[in-house]
Motif scaffolding. Structure first.
Motif, mmCIF file in Angstrom:
data_model
loop_
_atom_site.group_PDB
_atom_site.id
_atom_site.type_symbol
_atom_site.label_atom_id
_atom_site.label_comp_id
_atom_site.label_asym_id
_atom_site.label_seq_id
_atom_site.Cartn_x
_atom_site.Cartn_y
_atom_site.Cartn_z
ATOM 1 N N PHE A 13 43.368 -10.178 23.449
ATOM 2 C CA PHE A 13 43.628 -9.766 22.069
ATOM 3 C C PHE A 13 42.519 -8.822 21.644
ATOM 4 O O PHE A 13 41.346 -9.096 21.891
ATOM 5 C CB PHE A 13 43.604 -10.977 21.119
ATOM 6 N N ILE A 22 41.780 -14.078 26.678
ATOM 7 C CA ILE A 22 42.217 -15.477 26.556
ATOM 8 C C ILE A 22 42.773 -15.987 27.889
ATOM 9 O O ILE A 22 42.447 -17.073 28.326
ATOM 10 C CB ILE A 22 43.294 -15.615 25.457
ATOM 11 N N GLY A 43 42.107 -23.855 21.409
ATOM 12 C CA GLY A 43 41.627 -22.482 21.511
ATOM 13 C C GLY A 43 41.568 -21.952 22.939
ATOM 14 O O GLY A 43 41.172 -20.814 23.167
ATOM 15 N N SER A 44 41.984 -22.755 23.904
ATOM 16 C CA SER A 44 41.887 -22.307 25.295
ATOM 17 C C SER A 44 43.019 -21.359 25.695
ATOM 18 O O SER A 44 42.974 -20.759 26.772
ATOM 19 C CB SER A 44 41.834 -23.511 26.248
ATOM 20 N N GLY A 45 44.041 -21.261 24.846
ATOM 21 C CA GLY A 45 45.108 -20.292 25.133
ATOM 22 C C GLY A 45 46.435 -20.913 25.530
ATOM 23 O O GLY A 45 47.337 -20.220 26.002
ATOM 24 N N LYS A 46 46.573 -22.211 25.292
ATOM 25 C CA LYS A 46 47.809 -22.896 25.691
ATOM 26 C C LYS A 46 49.037 -22.331 24.976
ATOM 27 O O LYS A 46 50.056 -22.026 25.610
ATOM 28 C CB LYS A 46 47.693 -24.411 25.401
ATOM 29 N N SER A 47 48.940 -22.191 23.659
ATOM 30 C CA SER A 47 50.087 -21.657 22.907
ATOM 31 C C SER A 47 50.354 -20.212 23.305
ATOM 32 O O SER A 47 51.517 -19.808 23.454
ATOM 33 C CB SER A 47 49.827 -21.741 21.401
ATOM 34 N N THR A 48 49.288 -19.451 23.470
ATOM 35 C CA THR A 48 49.442 -18.049 23.881
ATOM 36 C C THR A 48 50.233 -17.957 25.186
ATOM 37 O O THR A 48 51.171 -17.163 25.300
ATOM 38 C CB THR A 48 48.047 -17.400 24.069
HETATM 39 P P1 ADP Z 1 45.510 -23.252 21.970
HETATM 40 O O1 ADP Z 1 46.990 -23.302 21.784
HETATM 41 O O2 ADP Z 1 45.050 -23.633 23.341
HETATM 42 O O3 ADP Z 1 44.771 -24.044 20.936
HETATM 43 P P2 ADP Z 1 45.838 -20.459 21.295
HETATM 44 O O4 ADP Z 1 46.661 -19.929 22.403
HETATM 45 O O5 ADP Z 1 46.522 -20.703 20.008
HETATM 46 O O6 ADP Z 1 45.032 -21.747 21.774
HETATM 47 O O7 ADP Z 1 44.661 -19.444 20.990
HETATM 48 C C1 ADP Z 1 43.729 -19.067 21.988
HETATM 49 C C2 ADP Z 1 42.699 -18.115 21.410
HETATM 50 O O8 ADP Z 1 43.320 -16.870 21.136
HETATM 51 C C3 ADP Z 1 42.090 -18.590 20.110
HETATM 52 O O9 ADP Z 1 40.708 -18.279 20.124
HETATM 53 C C4 ADP Z 1 42.800 -17.771 19.068
HETATM 54 O O10 ADP Z 1 42.008 -17.576 17.952
HETATM 55 C C5 ADP Z 1 43.075 -16.482 19.802
HETATM 56 N N1 ADP Z 1 44.297 -15.792 19.300
HETATM 57 C C6 ADP Z 1 45.548 -16.250 19.332
HETATM 58 N N2 ADP Z 1 46.415 -15.334 18.832
HETATM 59 C C7 ADP Z 1 45.671 -14.270 18.481
HETATM 60 C C8 ADP Z 1 45.956 -12.979 17.905
HETATM 61 N N3 ADP Z 1 47.223 -12.605 17.613
HETATM 62 N N4 ADP Z 1 44.937 -12.130 17.675
HETATM 63 C C9 ADP Z 1 43.657 -12.490 17.994
HETATM 64 N N5 ADP Z 1 43.318 -13.668 18.542
HETATM 65 C C10 ADP Z 1 44.300 -14.548 18.780
#
Ligand code: ADP
Ligand code: MG
Length: 225
Positions: A13, A22, A43-48
């Motif tokens: 990102f 991420i 914050g490890s990127g699971k949802s991403t």
């Molecule tokens: P998890 O689901 O493991 O808690 P996420 O996948 O939600 O983690 O987020 C992983 C990291 O990516 C976090 O630090 C979050 O702040 C960052 N992040 C997620 N989406 C965006 C975005 N659109 N822009 C910038 N940073 C993002």
């Protein structure tokens, strides 16, 4: 190549503070009937990762193939159709529409394709029967418990008979007993319908029920015992 194949996937990102790497090197091969639990700190990127696999977000680089096709080569409209056809999502919050009843909520994803006809309605009734909600078809979400709403959300995710069933903290808002029954249901339906199930979870209890578990660590998937 598996029904789902991920190679050298990265996601960065760009933010005001600079670029945020991420996902660095995600590799994954799965087939119909497989299930996988992904754990990892907040914050490890699971949802991403889950959103990219569900084609809701794009990778920065790398290769994702779903039944041999790279969905990210599609333009927005075909991509939306592809997602509607092949991917079912369950989120931490049920996202049911409050003004629609149980049956209508389950049929919503079926409206996008050729429309929800008798076949889809019969499939919806069967799914709702299967999860024990067959006598609640005309109830609205507000009339259901948290676990019942998640079971309806699960039917909605399955109505188009997707290859991929993706769940992001599906039991995160449920008490322990309810969480356990929803977790069990996810795994049972995965076997019965031969989907490919990926669940992201904080819960080691839920992860422990999965035959295969991985942890997202420093941007890569690490197999866990
Ligand atoms: P998890 O689901 O493991 O808690 P996420 O996948 O939600 O983690 O987020 C992983 C990291 O990516 C976090 O630090 C979050 O702040 C960052 N992040 C997620 N989406 C965006 C975005 N659109 N822009 C910038 N940073 C993002
Ligand atoms: Mg998350």
């Amino acid at each position: 190549m598996g029904d789902l194949s991920v190679q050298r996937l990265t996601k960065t990102f760009s933010t005001e503070g600079g670029s945020l790497e991420i996902l660095r090197d995600v590799e994954l091969q799965m087939n119909r009937g497989d299930s996988l639990a992904i754990t990892g700190p907040s914050g490890s990127g699971k949802s991403t990762l889950l959103y990219i696999l569900g084609t809701l977000d794009r990778p920065t680089s790398g290769n994702v193939r779903i039944q041999g096709q790279d969905p990210f080569t599609l333009t927005p409209e075909p991509l939306a159709l592809f997602r509607n056809r092949h991917v079912g999502f369950v989120f931490q919050d049920h996202h049911l529409l409050p003004q629609c009843n149980v049956l209508e909520n389950v049929l919503i994803p079926a409206l996008a394709g050729s429309g929800a006809g008798a076949v889809e309605e019969e499939r919806a009734r069967k799914l709702l029967d299967r999860v024990g909600m067959g006598s609640r078809l005309t109830h609205r979400p507000a009339q259901l418990s948290g676990g019942e709403r998640q079971r309806v959300a699960l039917c909605r995710a399955l109505i188009n008979q997707p290859l991929l069933l993706l769940a992001d903290e599906p039991t995160g808002n449920l008490d322990q007993v309810t969480a356990e029954s929803v977790g069990k249901l996810l795994l049972e339906l995965n076997q019965e319908l031969q989907t490919l199930l990926i669940v992201v979870t904080h819960s080691l209890d839920l992860a422990g029920k999965f035959p295969r578990r991985v942890e997202l660590k420093q941007g890569a998937l690490v197999e866990r015992a």
